[in-house]
Design a protein around this motif. Sequence first.
Motif, short mmCIF file in Angstrom:
data_model
loop_
_atom_site.label_atom_id
_atom_site.label_comp_id
_atom_site.label_asym_id
_atom_site.label_seq_id
_atom_site.Cartn_x
_atom_site.Cartn_y
_atom_site.Cartn_z
N TYR A 232 43.70 56.51 -3.41
CA TYR A 232 43.76 55.69 -2.21
C TYR A 232 45.21 55.35 -1.85
O TYR A 232 45.98 54.88 -2.69
CB TYR A 232 42.95 54.40 -2.42
CG TYR A 232 41.53 54.68 -2.81
CD1 TYR A 232 40.58 55.03 -1.86
CD2 TYR A 232 41.14 54.65 -4.15
CE1 TYR A 232 39.27 55.33 -2.21
CE2 TYR A 232 39.83 54.93 -4.52
CZ TYR A 232 38.90 55.27 -3.54
OH TYR A 232 37.60 55.58 -3.91
N GLU A 233 45.57 55.58 -0.60
CA GLU A 233 46.90 55.21 -0.13
C GLU A 233 46.83 54.83 1.35
O GLU A 233 45.97 55.30 2.09
CB GLU A 233 47.89 56.36 -0.32
CG GLU A 233 47.58 57.62 0.48
CD GLU A 233 48.69 58.65 0.39
OE1 GLU A 233 49.87 58.25 0.34
OE2 GLU A 233 48.36 59.86 0.39
N TYR A 234 47.73 53.96 1.76
CA TYR A 234 47.80 53.54 3.15
C TYR A 234 48.90 54.32 3.86
O TYR A 234 50.02 54.43 3.36
CB TYR A 234 48.06 52.03 3.24
CG TYR A 234 46.83 51.21 2.93
CD1 TYR A 234 45.88 50.93 3.90
CD2 TYR A 234 46.60 50.74 1.63
CE1 TYR A 234 44.74 50.20 3.61
CE2 TYR A 234 45.46 50.01 1.33
CZ TYR A 234 44.54 49.74 2.32
OH TYR A 234 43.40 49.02 2.02
N ARG A 235 48.56 54.84 5.02
CA ARG A 235 49.51 55.60 5.83
C ARG A 235 49.59 54.96 7.21
O ARG A 235 48.57 54.56 7.77
CB ARG A 235 49.09 57.06 5.95
CG ARG A 235 49.07 57.82 4.63
CD ARG A 235 48.62 59.25 4.83
NE ARG A 235 48.61 60.01 3.59
CZ ARG A 235 48.22 61.28 3.49
NH1 ARG A 235 47.81 61.94 4.60
NH2 ARG A 235 48.25 61.91 2.33
N THR A 236 50.79 54.90 7.74
CA THR A 236 51.01 54.32 9.06
C THR A 236 51.23 55.43 10.08
O THR A 236 52.09 56.29 9.90
CB THR A 236 52.22 53.38 9.05
OG1 THR A 236 52.00 52.34 8.10
CG2 THR A 236 52.42 52.75 10.43
N ASP A 237 50.44 55.41 11.14
CA ASP A 237 50.57 56.39 12.21
C ASP A 237 51.80 56.04 13.06
O ASP A 237 51.92 54.91 13.56
CB ASP A 237 49.31 56.40 13.07
CG ASP A 237 49.38 57.43 14.18
OD1 ASP A 237 49.21 58.62 13.89
OD2 ASP A 237 49.61 57.02 15.34
N GLU A 238 52.72 56.99 13.19
CA GLU A 238 53.97 56.72 13.91
C GLU A 238 53.73 56.43 15.39
O GLU A 238 54.44 55.61 15.99
CB GLU A 238 54.92 57.91 13.76
CG GLU A 238 55.40 58.13 12.33
CD GLU A 238 56.38 59.27 12.24
OE1 GLU A 238 56.69 59.87 13.30
OE2 GLU A 238 56.86 59.57 11.14
N ALA A 239 52.75 57.09 15.98
CA ALA A 239 52.50 56.91 17.41
C ALA A 239 51.90 55.54 17.72
O ALA A 239 52.35 54.82 18.61
CB ALA A 239 51.61 58.03 17.93
N SER A 240 50.85 55.19 16.98
CA SER A 240 50.13 53.94 17.26
C SER A 240 50.65 52.76 16.46
O SER A 240 50.42 51.60 16.82
CB SER A 240 48.63 54.12 16.99
OG SER A 240 48.40 54.35 15.60
N GLY A 241 51.31 53.04 15.35
CA GLY A 241 51.78 51.96 14.48
C GLY A 241 50.69 51.38 13.61
O GLY A 241 50.92 50.42 12.89
N ARG A 242 49.49 51.97 13.66
CA ARG A 242 48.36 51.44 12.90
C ARG A 242 48.37 51.99 11.47
O ARG A 242 48.61 53.17 11.25
CB ARG A 242 47.04 51.81 13.59
CG ARG A 242 45.81 51.30 12.84
CD ARG A 242 44.52 51.64 13.55
NE ARG A 242 43.36 51.23 12.78
CZ ARG A 242 42.10 51.45 13.14
NH1 ARG A 242 41.85 52.08 14.29
NH2 ARG A 242 41.10 51.04 12.39
N THR A 243 48.11 51.11 10.53
CA THR A 243 48.05 51.50 9.13
C THR A 243 46.59 51.71 8.73
O THR A 243 45.75 50.83 8.95
CB THR A 243 48.68 50.42 8.22
OG1 THR A 243 50.05 50.26 8.59
CG2 THR A 243 48.59 50.82 6.76
N ARG A 244 46.30 52.85 8.16
CA ARG A 244 44.93 53.18 7.78
C ARG A 244 44.87 53.66 6.33
O ARG A 244 45.85 54.18 5.80
CB ARG A 244 44.37 54.26 8.70
CG ARG A 244 44.27 53.85 10.15
CD ARG A 244 43.59 54.92 10.98
NE ARG A 244 43.49 54.55 12.39
CZ ARG A 244 42.88 55.28 13.31
NH1 ARG A 244 42.33 56.45 12.98
NH2 ARG A 244 42.83 54.87 14.57
N LEU A 245 43.70 53.49 5.75
CA LEU A 245 43.48 53.97 4.39
C LEU A 245 43.22 55.47 4.40
O LEU A 245 42.39 55.97 5.16
CB LEU A 245 42.28 53.25 3.75
CG LEU A 245 41.99 53.65 2.31
CD1 LEU A 245 43.06 53.11 1.37
CD2 LEU A 245 40.60 53.15 1.88
N HIS A 246 43.95 56.19 3.56
CA HIS A 246 43.73 57.62 3.40
C HIS A 246 43.17 57.86 2.00
O HIS A 246 43.66 57.31 1.02
CB HIS A 246 45.04 58.39 3.57
CG HIS A 246 44.88 59.87 3.42
ND1 HIS A 246 44.35 60.67 4.42
CD2 HIS A 246 45.17 60.70 2.39
CE1 HIS A 246 44.32 61.93 4.00
NE2 HIS A 246 44.82 61.97 2.78
#
Length: 306
Positions: free
Chosen positions: A255-269
């Motif tokens: 489990y890791e959290y990644r931040t989408d550069e376009a939206s700035g939203r952090t999601r669990l991967h």
Amino acid sequence: MKYDVLVVGAGPAGLSAAIRIKMVWRVPEAQHAPGTVVHTVGYPAAHSHYGGGFIYHMRVALGLVLGLDYDNPNINTFQEFQRWKSHPSVRKHIEGGECLQYGARALNEGGLQSIPKLSFPGGALIGCSAGFVNVPKIKGTHTAMMSGMMAGEAAFRGLTADKAPAQAHKRVGSKASRPDHEHLTPLASAPPAPVYPKPDGAVTFDLPTSLYRSGTNHEHDQPSHLLLRDPGAFERSNLPHYGGPETKYCPAGVYEYRTDEASGRTRLHVNAQNCLHCKACDIKDPGRNIRWTVPEGGQGPGYTAM
């Protein structure tokens, strides 16, 4: 046989499941002491948390068991294992050797209070699956085998007797225990994160190196066997309230959290291909949002020496 017990700051015994992280080493002949058994209690666990380790000179099999009822969301189980190996009383058994394999597994060791109803029409729960491991005596195989023998004897009596005596199942409730996922303290009031030293590459290692030694394999194009009941709950609750504990209790970096550069939203991967099948996530997630299922083809760790 030489038997040692190392007690360092031992905390109270728990009534929960635990995670066992283990390695197998090849050590120089002069360092190998066949028959040596070492059990440790306490370090690196805090006084409020229970845990202990084992060292067996077959090759050298060693591991750390940590109760999953810990309350500090900053605890990283893999790093706690590295700290334990760094203790001089542990390090001397493996320093100069070669790590052959790495793995992890959850233990259902909640004690008598956690044993479920064992019999049902046409069958019974026996062995480790029923939670018979006796942690104070460090006996798991012994009680598992005995439960199977007793189940066989009971089945024989039932099949050969005209009227098998009915026995009521008495269950013990536990006033002190709660499910492991309810124990985490919110990040705002939790103790500070432990300072974990960098791996030295000799006794302590980084996670990718250790994971490679597990031989785990899952096809990348197969459906994930880790099912998220409410995927959004991790960003809404786990990350802000507990600091993303799934990134720390998992000993495989699933489990890791990644931040989408376009939206700035952090999601669990979810890196399901890393999974060691320890099942800690199914037990410890504070929202019970992770369900571990059997992967397609039975793929997973390729243990050969564990």
